[in-house]
Design an enzyme around this catalytic site. Sequence first.
Site, PDB file in Angstrom:
ATOM      1  N   MET A 112      -9.249   7.760  -0.304  1.00  0.00           N
ATOM      2  CA  MET A 112     -10.146   8.134   0.806  1.00  0.00           C
ATOM      3  C   MET A 112     -10.727   9.512   0.515  1.00  0.00           C
ATOM      4  SD  MET A 112      -7.889   6.982   4.099  1.00  0.00           S
ATOM      5  CE  MET A 112      -6.866   5.496   4.092  1.00  0.00           C
ATOM      6  N   SER A 165       0.837  -1.194   0.000  1.00  0.00           N
ATOM      7  CA  SER A 165       0.000   0.000   0.000  1.00  0.00           C
ATOM      8  C   SER A 165       0.871   1.244   0.000  1.00  0.00           C
ATOM      9  CB  SER A 165      -0.895   0.008   1.241  1.00  0.00           C
ATOM     10  OG  SER A 165      -1.439   1.308   1.393  1.00  0.00           O
ATOM     11  N   HIS A 212      -1.182  -1.428  -4.276  1.00  0.00           N
ATOM     12  CA  HIS A 212      -2.439  -1.096  -3.589  1.00  0.00           C
ATOM     13  C   HIS A 212      -2.511   0.424  -3.385  1.00  0.00           C
ATOM     14  CE1 HIS A 212      -5.860  -2.221  -0.974  1.00  0.00           C
ATOM     15  NE2 HIS A 212      -5.479  -1.208  -0.210  1.00  0.00           N
ATOM     16  N   GLY A 227      -9.208   3.587   7.019  1.00  0.00           N
ATOM     17  CA  GLY A 227      -8.992   5.012   7.256  1.00  0.00           C
ATOM     18  C   GLY A 227      -7.579   5.393   7.625  1.00  0.00           C
ATOM     19  N   PHE A 228      -6.846   4.466   8.202  1.00  0.00           N
ATOM     20  CA  PHE A 228      -5.496   4.787   8.676  1.00  0.00           C
ATOM     21  C   PHE A 228      -4.553   3.609   8.459  1.00  0.00           C
ATOM     22  CE2 PHE A 228      -8.687   6.869  11.231  1.00  0.00           C
ATOM     23  CZ  PHE A 228      -8.264   8.186  11.288  1.00  0.00           C
ATOM     24  N   GLY A 229      -3.293   3.906   8.159  1.00  0.00           N
ATOM     25  CA  GLY A 229      -2.271   2.854   8.114  1.00  0.00           C
ATOM     26  C   GLY A 229      -1.741   2.619   9.522  1.00  0.00           C
ATOM     27  N   GLY A 230      -0.947   1.577   9.664  1.00  0.00           N
ATOM     28  CA  GLY A 230      -0.225   1.346  10.916  1.00  0.00           C
ATOM     29  C   GLY A 230      -1.052   0.841  12.083  1.00  0.00           C
ATOM     30  N   HIS A 260      -8.260   0.691  -4.039  1.00  0.00           N
ATOM     31  CA  HIS A 260      -9.185   0.465  -2.919  1.00  0.00           C
ATOM     32  C   HIS A 260      -9.929   1.766  -2.643  1.00  0.00           C
ATOM     33  CE1 HIS A 260      -9.506  -0.568   1.700  1.00  0.00           C
ATOM     34  NE2 HIS A 260     -10.689  -0.547   1.100  1.00  0.00           N
ATOM     35  N   ASP A 270      -4.793   3.413  -1.893  1.00  0.00           N
ATOM     36  CA  ASP A 270      -5.908   3.725  -0.991  1.00  0.00           C
ATOM     37  C   ASP A 270      -6.479   5.100  -1.313  1.00  0.00           C
ATOM     38  OD1 ASP A 270      -6.076   1.466   0.851  1.00  0.00           O
ATOM     39  OD2 ASP A 270      -4.027   2.013   1.390  1.00  0.00           O
ATOM     40  N   MET A 291     -12.209   3.920  -0.704  1.00  0.00           N
ATOM     41  CA  MET A 291     -12.896   4.130   0.580  1.00  0.00           C
ATOM     42  C   MET A 291     -13.642   5.451   0.440  1.00  0.00           C
ATOM     43  SD  MET A 291      -9.841   2.798   3.041  1.00  0.00           S
ATOM     44  CE  MET A 291      -8.652   2.975   1.726  1.00  0.00           C
ATOM     45  N   MET A 304     -11.357  -6.581   5.348  1.00  0.00           N
ATOM     46  CA  MET A 304     -10.517  -5.623   6.098  1.00  0.00           C
ATOM     47  C   MET A 304     -10.126  -6.228   7.446  1.00  0.00           C
ATOM     48  SD  MET A 304     -10.109  -2.865   4.225  1.00  0.00           S
ATOM     49  CE  MET A 304      -9.234  -1.909   5.469  1.00  0.00           C
ATOM     50  N   ASP A 331      -6.321  -6.639   4.331  1.00  0.00           N
ATOM     51  CA  ASP A 331      -5.750  -5.289   4.326  1.00  0.00           C
ATOM     52  C   ASP A 331      -5.784  -4.731   5.740  1.00  0.00           C
ATOM     53  OD1 ASP A 331      -4.968  -2.701   3.753  1.00  0.00           O
ATOM     54  OD2 ASP A 331      -6.745  -2.205   2.558  1.00  0.00           O
ATOM     55  N   GLY A 332      -4.579  -4.461   6.280  1.00  0.00           N
ATOM     56  CA  GLY A 332      -4.474  -3.840   7.598  1.00  0.00           C
ATOM     57  C   GLY A 332      -3.679  -4.690   8.566  1.00  0.00           C
TER      58      GLY A 332
HETATM   59  C1  DX5 Z   1      -6.391   1.303   5.643  1.00  0.00           C
HETATM   60  C2  DX5 Z   1      -5.889   1.017   4.260  1.00  0.00           C
HETATM   61  C3  DX5 Z   1      -4.730   0.117   4.195  1.00  0.00           C
HETATM   62  C4  DX5 Z   1      -3.470   0.610   4.874  1.00  0.00           C
HETATM   63  C5  DX5 Z   1      -2.769  -0.579   5.451  1.00  0.00           C
HETATM   64  O1  DX5 Z   1      -7.581   1.988   5.558  1.00  0.00           O
HETATM   65  O2  DX5 Z   1      -6.923   0.434   3.486  1.00  0.00           O
HETATM   66  O3  DX5 Z   1      -4.447  -0.265   2.854  1.00  0.00           O
HETATM   67  O4  DX5 Z   1      -2.584   1.260   4.009  1.00  0.00           O
HETATM   68  O5  DX5 Z   1      -1.699  -0.136   6.186  1.00  0.00           O
HETATM   69  P1  DX5 Z   1      -0.855  -1.082   7.142  1.00  0.00           P
HETATM   70  O6  DX5 Z   1      -0.317  -2.206   6.307  1.00  0.00           O
HETATM   71  O7  DX5 Z   1       0.197  -0.170   7.663  1.00  0.00           O
HETATM   72  O8  DX5 Z   1      -1.799  -1.564   8.209  1.00  0.00           O
HETATM   73 ZN    ZN Z   2      -6.414  -0.428   1.519  1.00  0.00          ZN
END
Ligand code: DX5
Ligand code: ZN
Length: 213
Positions: A35, A8, A31, A140-143, A64, A33, A66, A135, A169-170
Site C-alpha cells: 500500500m 496475507s 499474499h 486498505g485494511f485487514g479485519g 497485491h 499487501d 494497492m 475484492m 481477498d477480505g
Molecule cells: C486489504 C488487503 C487484504 C487483507 C485481508 O486491503 O488486500 O489482503 O490483508 O485481511 P483479512 O483477511 O483480515 O480481511
Molecule cells: Zn490483499
Amino acid sequence: MDIKVSPSILASDYANLQSELQRISNSDLIHIDVMDGHFVPNITLGAPIVKAIKRVCDIPFDVHLMISNPIDYVEDFASAGADIICFHTESNSDIEKTVDKIISLGKKPALAVKPKTDVDVVIPFLDKLSMVLVMTVEPGFGGQSFMEEVMPKIEKIRSINSEIDIEVDGGINEETVKIAAKAGANVFVAGSAVFKSENPNEMIETLRDNANI
Ligand code: DX5
Ligand code: ZN
C-alpha cells in the site's frame, strides 16, 4: 480447479516475519499487501522487504499492489522475487501495458477490482491474465467483513473462463470461504483468520477443506 490458500502477511507480526512465515508453511501462496498511502490510506511495505523475505521462504509470492502507479514499480517487485504481480484496474497505469510488462518480466499478471468496480473491465484481458482478484472488502485494511454482494462478479468471470484463477481477498474465514468457493473462486486470501488463529497451518487446511465443495 486447484484450491489455493494465500495467507496475507498484513495480519502477521512484522517484527518477526521469518518466524511468521514458518507458521504458514502449509500455504500455497504468500499474499503480500503493498500500500502506498495514495491508492489506499495506509502505507505497508515495498520491494526491499519482499526481497528480504524471499531469502527465507520458498512458497510463491502473490504480491497485491494497492498503489497508484503500478507500472512504475513492477520491475522492482519482479526482481525482488514476486511470482504473481496483481494491480488494480482503478490505478492510473494503462492496464494492457502493465500486464504486458509483467509478462515480459517472466511473472504472472493478475488484475484486481474493488467492490464497487464493474468486473467487465477485466474481460478484455482474461486471455493474458493468470488471475483475477475480486475484492470482498474495500482495500486498505485487514479485519473487515466479507461482502457477499460481490459474488455475482465471481460467477460472471467463472462463466466466461473455467480455467483462470479467481482470487478473493477480505473477510475470508471458515464460513465465508464456502460462499466464495460456491461462486467460483479458487484462491483464498486470509489475513486475520490465519494469523489470529492458534494454529495457522491447521487453519490453512480448514480453509482448503471448506473450499472444496
Ligand atoms: C486489504 C488487503 C487484504 C487483507 C485481508 O486491503 O488486500 O489482503 O490483508 O485481511 P483479512 O483477511 O483480515 O480481511
Ligand atoms: Zn490483499
